[in-house]
Design a protein around this motif. Structure first.
Motif, short mmCIF file in Angstrom:
data_model
loop_
_atom_site.label_atom_id
_atom_site.label_comp_id
_atom_site.label_asym_id
_atom_site.label_seq_id
_atom_site.Cartn_x
_atom_site.Cartn_y
_atom_site.Cartn_z
N PRO A 176 30.45 59.64 40.97
CA PRO A 176 31.45 59.34 41.44
C PRO A 176 32.68 59.98 40.96
O PRO A 176 33.36 60.69 42.25
CB PRO A 176 32.84 57.81 40.82
CG PRO A 176 31.38 57.37 40.09
CD PRO A 176 31.12 58.18 39.76
N LYS A 177 32.54 61.48 39.99
CA LYS A 177 33.10 62.62 40.15
C LYS A 177 32.87 63.30 41.13
O LYS A 177 34.09 64.13 41.01
CB LYS A 177 33.35 62.47 38.44
CG LYS A 177 34.23 61.97 37.32
CD LYS A 177 34.10 62.07 35.78
CE LYS A 177 35.54 61.34 35.51
NZ LYS A 177 35.47 61.67 33.73
N SER B 289 30.73 63.25 43.12
CA SER B 289 29.73 62.87 44.85
C SER B 289 30.50 62.35 45.43
O SER B 289 31.05 61.11 45.53
CB SER B 289 28.28 62.35 45.16
OG SER B 289 27.80 63.12 44.15
N ARG B 290 32.66 62.08 45.26
CA ARG B 290 33.51 61.52 45.50
C ARG B 290 33.25 60.93 47.32
O ARG B 290 32.77 62.01 47.91
CB ARG B 290 34.40 62.11 45.78
CG ARG B 290 35.07 62.21 44.31
CD ARG B 290 36.24 63.27 44.17
NE ARG B 290 36.96 63.61 43.00
CZ ARG B 290 37.50 62.68 41.72
NH1 ARG B 290 38.04 61.26 42.32
NH2 ARG B 290 37.11 63.58 40.61
N GLY B 291 33.55 59.70 47.42
CA GLY B 291 33.68 58.50 48.66
C GLY B 291 31.79 58.11 48.57
O GLY B 291 31.90 57.76 50.29
N ARG B 292 30.83 59.01 48.39
CA ARG B 292 29.65 58.39 47.77
C ARG B 292 29.63 57.83 47.73
O ARG B 292 30.16 56.86 46.28
CB ARG B 292 29.04 59.53 47.82
CG ARG B 292 27.13 58.97 48.19
CD ARG B 292 26.14 60.02 47.76
NE ARG B 292 24.43 59.15 47.81
CZ ARG B 292 24.21 60.38 47.87
NH1 ARG B 292 24.32 61.39 47.73
NH2 ARG B 292 22.51 60.30 47.99
N THR B 293 28.45 56.04 48.14
CA THR B 293 28.21 54.60 47.61
C THR B 293 26.78 54.67 47.50
O THR B 293 25.86 55.34 47.99
CB THR B 293 28.84 53.98 48.81
OG1 THR B 293 30.04 54.01 48.62
CG2 THR B 293 28.00 52.65 47.89
#
Length: 502
Positions: free
Chosen positions: A119-120, A122-126
């Protein structure tokens, strides 16, 4: 560590400290003996918990074998007890393969990788490790030229079934029994119960949890009260509104509440332990700082950053916990910051704990507070870290038992929901708890830290329910037990001893 027999024609036997003798089908052994599966030997089951609990060094390799074993044990019991379910050898083997491969997609330090690192960077990636488990399973089958048809499997139907058990049908999660369109391709609705064995999206009662409850408790030195063998003995498939669900005897509701309480307790005492939490934050920070400077070769000779290996299984196969030592012992100038963080862990120079609060504090509120404090004490606001800790029974604020169905001794074919009156004394006051923890990354003197804590308390006083939860519930209990911390199950369990609680 486990050892296997040399026989390739019969089932191999693994010696496991939790389940003792574990028989494995030759195809399962063939999967185990691949680089993609052997990789799990080098990924710790509990991430950074070993820095607090010295025995918690077990890995995803042994857990996966345990899950496969329990899956086979449950299916075997259902097949023998209810032949009308028409469970086939293909069903049996596919469920075991899914149990064996369900964690192939975990990254370094397990959940630290997908919950903190990805999450840190690759922000915005699920992205979920289950996605990588499916991709790694495909890669494993392809790279090792597994001839699964030779073992009686039918392709692609059985491959779909295996992957659906791991990650669900095309990322759709079934949460209600009222779903009108059956979304799975691997097996028809008549065998819907098979999808509840490895990862039960309906109520969370599955063999994955059974193994890690027993295994984690063993290596942590903690006690688990849940008896999975007893649950298997009472498991039975019943028709519930057109879908076939795994149900259990009504008298087993106590055992199930013990299971969910075990989950909550392990999170509170180990997985979300305050020091475990801050050490994992430090490891994640080190990985983030090293991300641009560590390259891993993948397919076609292409080089990938750590965060990009999740898109290339050849590269991802090479990414394990060893990255910790790779950074720690590196002399590369580019890795200086990351290396210093890991050196601080090994020297026990950890982030400083500031406060732990159950009050809801947004990220914006926290950042405003950090800036004010930084100005007042000449600090850097970026050195304050906010960590949101959530602990529950598996379904956030809801009671998972509400999604369970039971049968009685008088009529084992009829499933029903347990009544609230039957479980009133078992229910905790709340099924979830959220805490906000604040840490500071640098060295700081005690006087300044005390002043910062006082500033936090004045800006974010404890909510009334937290104050009341930390107070004794009656004078007798206060005098005898000196209760000072909130436990959501403590008072409900006192009913067992006939102690009135008001």
């Amino acid at each position: 560590m486990m050892t296997a027999s040399t026989s390739w024609t019969l089932s191999s036997v693994f010696n496991d400290p939790i389940h003792e003798d574990v028989e494995m089908h030759p195809l399962l052994v063939r999967i185990i003996d691949t680089p993609q599966f052997q990789r799990l030997r080098f990924i710790k089951q509990l991430g950074g918990a070993c820095f607090v609990y010295p025995g918690a060094t077990h890995n995803r390799f042994e857990h996966s074998i345990g899950v496969s074993h329990l899956a086979g044990k449950l299916v075997k019991e259902l097949k023998e007890r209810q032949p009308e379910l028409q469970i086939t050898c293909r069903d049996f083997l596919c469920v075991q393969i899914a149990g064996l491969c369900h964690d192939l997609g975990h990254g370094p330090f397990s959940h630290l990788f997908d919950k903190m690192f990805i999450p840190k960077v690759s922000r915005g990636r699920t992205w979920k490790h289950e996605d990588a488990s499916v991709a790694m399973f495909d890669h494993l089958v392809d790279q090792n030229e597994l001839k699964m048809e030779q073992h009686g499997l039918v392709l692609p139907e059985d491959l779909d079934f295996i992957k659906e058990q791991i990650a669900g049908p095309n990322d759709r999660i079934i949460q209600e029994v009222s779903v009108t369109v059956w979304p799975y391709k691997g097996r028809p609705v008549e065998k819907s119960f098979l999808y509840e064995i490895i990862a039960n999206k309906r109520n969370g009662v599955d063999v994955d949890k059974w193994d890690y409850f027993a295994r984690d408790s063993y290596y942590l030195g903690l006690q688990s009260n849940f008896d999975h063998d007893r649950y298997i003995n009472f498991a039975r498939v019943c028709d519930v509104d057109g879908e076939y669900q795994i149900c259990t005897r009504d008298k087993e509701v106590d055992n199930l509440y013990d299971m969910f309480h075990t989950r909550f307790s392990l999170h509170r005492r180990a997985y979300q332990h305050r020091v475990v939490n801050l050490i994992e934050l430090m490891i994640a920070d080190a990985l983030v700082k090293a991300n641009e400077h560590i390259k891993i070769e993948g397919s076609g000779g292409k080089m990938f950053r750590m965060s990009d290996t999740i898109d290339d299984m050849e590269a991802y196969t090479k990414l394990t916990d060893h990255v910790f030592e790779q950074i720690l012992y590196s002399s590369s100038p580019e890795l200086t910051e990351a290396r210093e963080i890991l050196e601080n862990i090994t020297h026990r120079h950890l982030y400083k704990f500031v406060v732990d609060s159950r009050r809801e504090i947004s990220q914006d509120q926290f950042e405003d507070w950090a800036r004010d404090v930084a100005r007042s004490w000449n600090l850097d606001a970026k050195d304050f870290v906010r960590s949101v800790i959530r602990m529950d029974y598996g379904m956030k604020e809801d009671d998972p038992i509400d999604q369970m169905r039971f049968y009685s001794k008088k009529d084992p074919t009829k499933a029903f929901k347990i009544s609230d009156d039957q479980v009133l004394y078992l229910k905790p006051k709340s099924f979830s708890q959220q805490q906000i923890r604040i840490y500071y990354k640098k060295e700081i003197d005690e006087q300044t830290m005390d002043a910062i804590k006082g500033n936090w308390c004045s800006n974010f006083p404890k909510p009334q329910d937290e104050i009341m939860a930390n107070r004794p519930r009656c004078g007798l209990l206060s005098a005898k037990l000196h209760i000072s911390s909130w436990d959501p199950d403590f008072f409900s369990h006192l009913f067992v001893f006939s102690v009135p609680v008001f």
